[in-house]
Design a protein around this motif. Structure first.
Motif, PDB file in Angstrom:
ATOM      1  N   ARG A   1       0.833  -1.291  -0.068  1.00 14.98           N
ATOM      2  CA  ARG A   1      -0.023   0.051  -0.137  1.00 14.98           C
ATOM      3  C   ARG A   1       0.921   1.314   0.043  1.00 14.98           C
ATOM      4  O   ARG A   1       0.435   2.035  -0.567  1.00 14.98           O
ATOM      5  CB  ARG A   1      -0.879   0.072   1.098  1.00 14.98           C
ATOM      6  N   ALA A   2       1.929   1.006   0.651  1.00 17.44           N
ATOM      7  CA  ALA A   2       3.099   2.417   0.583  1.00 17.44           C
ATOM      8  C   ALA A   2       3.374   2.810  -0.721  1.00 17.44           C
ATOM      9  O   ALA A   2       3.077   4.324  -0.972  1.00 17.44           O
ATOM     10  CB  ALA A   2       4.194   2.071   1.383  1.00 17.44           C
ATOM     11  N   PRO A   3       3.607   1.940  -1.619  1.00 18.25           N
ATOM     12  CA  PRO A   3       3.915   2.594  -2.817  1.00 18.25           C
ATOM     13  C   PRO A   3       2.872   3.163  -3.612  1.00 18.25           C
ATOM     14  O   PRO A   3       2.909   4.089  -4.562  1.00 18.25           O
ATOM     15  CB  PRO A   3       4.709   1.422  -3.570  1.00 18.25           C
TER      16      PRO A   3
ATOM     17  N   ARG B   1       0.308   4.526  -2.439  1.00 19.80           N
ATOM     18  CA  ARG B   1      -0.015   5.801  -1.714  1.00 19.80           C
ATOM     19  C   ARG B   1       0.836   6.990  -2.470  1.00 19.80           C
ATOM     20  O   ARG B   1       0.545   8.140  -2.761  1.00 19.80           O
ATOM     21  CB  ARG B   1       0.262   5.765  -0.344  1.00 19.80           C
TER      22      ARG B   1
END
Lengths: 629, 142
Positions: free
Chosen positions: A416-418, A420
């Motif tokens: 999910r971080a990338p 975002r």
């Protein structure tokens, strides 16, 4: 001396006899006296001491003359209760009378002998009393036959109502009566055994012992099982034997006390016993049978292997022998507790149980208990499973599960971080640098942004699908109408321009895990909402219906529907029946709904027509909606 | 109202996005960034830290190199100086376990990082407004 005989070997009748002459008193009378079949006895007139004892007397009563000469006849032969009567009769004989009567005597080995007695006083030439001559004829056999007739009249009817083989035996051990079942069991016809010693029904090798037991019983007749703890056998007419269980009951009759004997052929039961043992051996798991006192009664080969003991070292041992020392003390208490309420259940539910091998090693076990009701009381069967392998597998499974948890955690966090980043910077470009891009550039940015959002939604959906499978269910009473109202509120907020007719019952109760119930309703209503997106007068209904023989919940819409030919694909993850341009979606929603239903032990299915709407049914075990209050 | 913001975040992309998101609202606060747990603790408890003012808010990621977020939180609560320092856990984790443990360790709030930047900006506004503007903290070192 020869007798003339006819062709069948019988003495000829009416034939003049040829004899050498009368018996000579000097040579032959003594011998003749010895050979008389009846007991010939002489006693002193004053005190009844035996002075003469014929060979016949020895045959009838078993005593040799050496054993009885000089002893009181009454003491030797007459049962105590008849002593007085016997004394009176002797006295009348000394007074010149000729008493003749029927009496009962005891032989040397204690058997009852019925006799026909006659007496006569013998005097010398001066008329002085010398002897009392006594003749006793053994009429035991005759008497049995005679008494049988009396007993038969009275008891035959009753005897025939018994399902067991019944034999009536008199105090002398002679058969008086057999019912049909007894005749069938032993293979004899009618009354052919009347008057015979009952030993004819006993195998030869056991007859002597039987006579002794019978005499013992006649001294203390009461109702009981014969030879408890002994293996008893009956002997058929053809000489074959069968295992028997025999009960005895004394019965007063006009012919005196007789013994009613009930005989049951337990050959079948012994076979059943053998079958039971074979069954035990065939059981895949180690099985032990334990008695009330906690002693091991029976084990199978699997038990021997598991514990490393040969069975002769286990049988009769307390079952605590197989428990590690530190747990032994508390075990008898558990056993007593079980004996109070014996029912099939597993031992020490929720506890880790340990067993002890012969070599001192321990291993984890699971044990199921079950009562077995037998004639010797309630036994307990213990089925033992060595759960070493299973515990190992469980440990490995837990490790794999933990790994999966870690994996989904990292999916949630790291993937999910990338996304975002992609989404965020595309948005920043759109917000702050739009004036530096042309329409095509802006469209590219929208694509990046939208794809990142969709991938985020996919990851979330996958995680929630995984979550359903590993969450612990806590079902409670849930109002599905409430959940649907929440869902519609959310959907309307996301799509404020849409007009959808929503039909909900006042309440719609179900037993479900609250979290998963929301998941189920959200996914089904999201689905209905989505596929009515192009329908002019959209309508979505929630309710219950009787279908496919059950009362099922349903969500019905009048949207795009589907082709029933593809219904098997509806609930598979990532399966889509519509293109992304037509209807967007993750392809996870219905898979999630199905998993919720299945986790609760229920099922889900659908009906649909292309452009004619779809109805999704789900059924849950437990009470139907109307019955939940 | 010039309270500083300490961002404990190892992902430079997220850090940049946060700085931008907070920047949009012009709180005018100083934002310092620690890229791992050890660096964050050095800033708060290290040598010379007693001369620096405490930040008004710590935004703490959970998954951090060297010393992870929960441990950082535990040590913040353990240390006398930072016992009542507002700490908001800001993470991408959706695990209930993380949520439960964060509160157990003394987090003041727990916020999930939205994927959508617009929501991210909204979250920054809400957090900044509440913790840096409205919230009153006890005097430093109290």
């Amino acid at each position: 001396m020869l007798l003339k005989r006819d062709a069948e070997g019988l003495p000829l009748l009416g034939h003049p006899c040829t004899v050498a002459g009368p018996v000579s008193p000097e040579q032959d009378v003594g011998k003749l006296l010895e050979e008389f079949p009846d007991a010939l006895i002489a006693v002193t007139p004053d005190d009844g001491c035996i002075t003469f004892w014929s060979r016949g007397a020895q045959r009838v009563f078993g005593y040799t003359s050496e054993e009885v000469i000089g002893r009181s006849l009454i003491d030797v032969l007459v049962p105590l209760e008849h002593h007085e009567l016997e004394r009176q009769l002797l006295r009348t004989a000394t007074e010149g009378a000729l008493p003749a009567y029927e009496g009962v005597r005891k032989s040397k080995d204690g058997k009852t002998v019925y006799v026909d007695v006659s007496m006569r006083a013998v005097t010398d030439v001066n008329g002085a009393l010398m002897h009392i001559a006594v003749s006793k004829k053994d009429i035991t056999h005759l008497r049995s036959i005679r008494e049988s007739a009396i007993v038969e009249d009275k008891f035959r009817g009753i005897l025939e109502t018994a399902s067991d083989a019944m034999v009536m035996v008199d105090t002398a051990g002679r058969i008086m009566l057999m019912n049909d079942e007894a005749q069938r069991l032993f293979g004899y016809d009618g009354a052919e055994l009347s008057g015979q010693p009952v030993e004819v029904l006993v195998p030869e090798r056991l007859r002597t012992a039987h006579e002794a037991h019978r005499v013992g019983y006649s001294l203390d007749p009461k109702t009981r099982l014969m030879g408890a703890r002994l293996d008893l056998f009956g002997r058929r007419k053809d000489g074959s034997e069968f295992p028997a269980e025999i009960s005895l009951k004394p019965l007063r009759t006009p012919a005196g006390t007789v013994t009613t004997v009930a005989i049951r052929d337990v050959g079948d039961r012994r076979n059943a016993d053998l079958r039971f043992r074979a069954f035990l051996e065939a059981a895949p798991d180690p099985v032990m049978i334990v008695d009330r006192e906690g002693s091991i009664v029976l084990v199978n080969a699997q038990t021997e292997r598991l514990f490393g003991y040969p069975r002769n070292e286990l049988i009769g041992k307390p079952v605590e022998h197989l428990i590690p020392t530190r747990f032994r003390g508390e075990h008898p208490g558990h056993r007593l507790h079980y004996a109070l309420e014996p029912r099939p259940r597993s031992m020490g539910s929720g506890l880790k149980l340990h067993a002890l091998r012969r070599d001192g090693t321990e291993f984890p076990v699971e044990i199921s208990l079950g009562p077995i009701v037998t004639e010797v009381g309630t036994l307990v069967s213990c089925t033992i499973s060595d759960v070493t392998d299973r515990q190992r597998t469980e440990t490995a499974l837990r490790a794999a599960h933990a790994e999966l948890e870690a994996f989904s955690y990292s999916v949630a966090h790291d993937l999910r971080a990338p996304l975002r980043g992609m989404n965020g910077f595309a948005q920043i470009l759109l917000d702050e640098y739009s004036d530096k891009l042309d329409a095509a550039g802006i469209d590219c940015l929208h694509e990046i942004h939208d794809n990142a959002v969709r991938m985020g939604a996919l990851i979330d959906a996958l995680l929630s699908l995984a979550h359903i499978s590993r969450t612990t269910l806590k079902p409670e009473r849930i109002d599905l109408t409430r959940l649907a109202q929440d869902a519609f509120k959310r959907l309307k907020a996301e799509d404020p321009q849409r007009q959808v007719e929503v039909v909900l019952p006042d309440h719609l109760w179900a037993y479900l895990d609250p979290q998963l119930a929301r998941n189920l309703i959200d996914n089904l209503l999201d689905n209905a909402w989505k596929f009515t997106g192009k329908t002019p007068h959209a309508r979505i209904e929630l309710g219950t219906a009787n279908t496919e023989g059950v009362s099922a919940y349903f969500v019905r819409d009048n949207g795009a529907g589907f082709d029933m030919a593809h219904k098997s694909k509806l609930f598979g993850p990532f399966q889509r029946l519509h293109s992304m341009t037509e209807f967007r979606g993750t392809g996870i929603g219905l898979a999630t709904a199905q998993r919720v239903a299945v986790r609760h032990g229920g099922r889900i299915w659908a009906d649909g027509v292309v452009n004619g709407g779809a109805t999704f049914y789900f059924w849950l075990p437990g009470p139907p909606a109307e019955a939940i209050q | 109202m010039n309270k500083a913001l300490l961002l404990v975040e190892d992902n430079p992309t997220d850090a940049k996005l946060l700085v931008r998101a907070f920047g949009r609202w012009n709180f005018g606060n100083e934002i310092s960034i620690a890229t791992d747990g050890a660096a964050a603790l050095e800033l708060l408890h290290g040598s010379g830290s007693e001369k620096r003012p405490l930040p008004g808010l710590v935004l703490l990621d959970l998954k951090l190199p060297r010393i992870d977020g929960l441990e950082v939180l535990r040590r913040i609560r353990e240390h006398e100086r930072t016992r009542s320092l507002p700490v908001v856990v800001l993470t991408s984790s959706r695990e209930d376990e993380d949520l439960i443990r964060s509160y157990a360790f003394g987090a003041n709030a727990y916020v999930r990082k939205p994927v959508n930047f617009t929501e991210f900006v909204d979250a920054a506004k809400t957090l900044g407004l509440f913790w840096l503007v409205l919230n009153e903290t006890p005097p430093s070192g109290a």
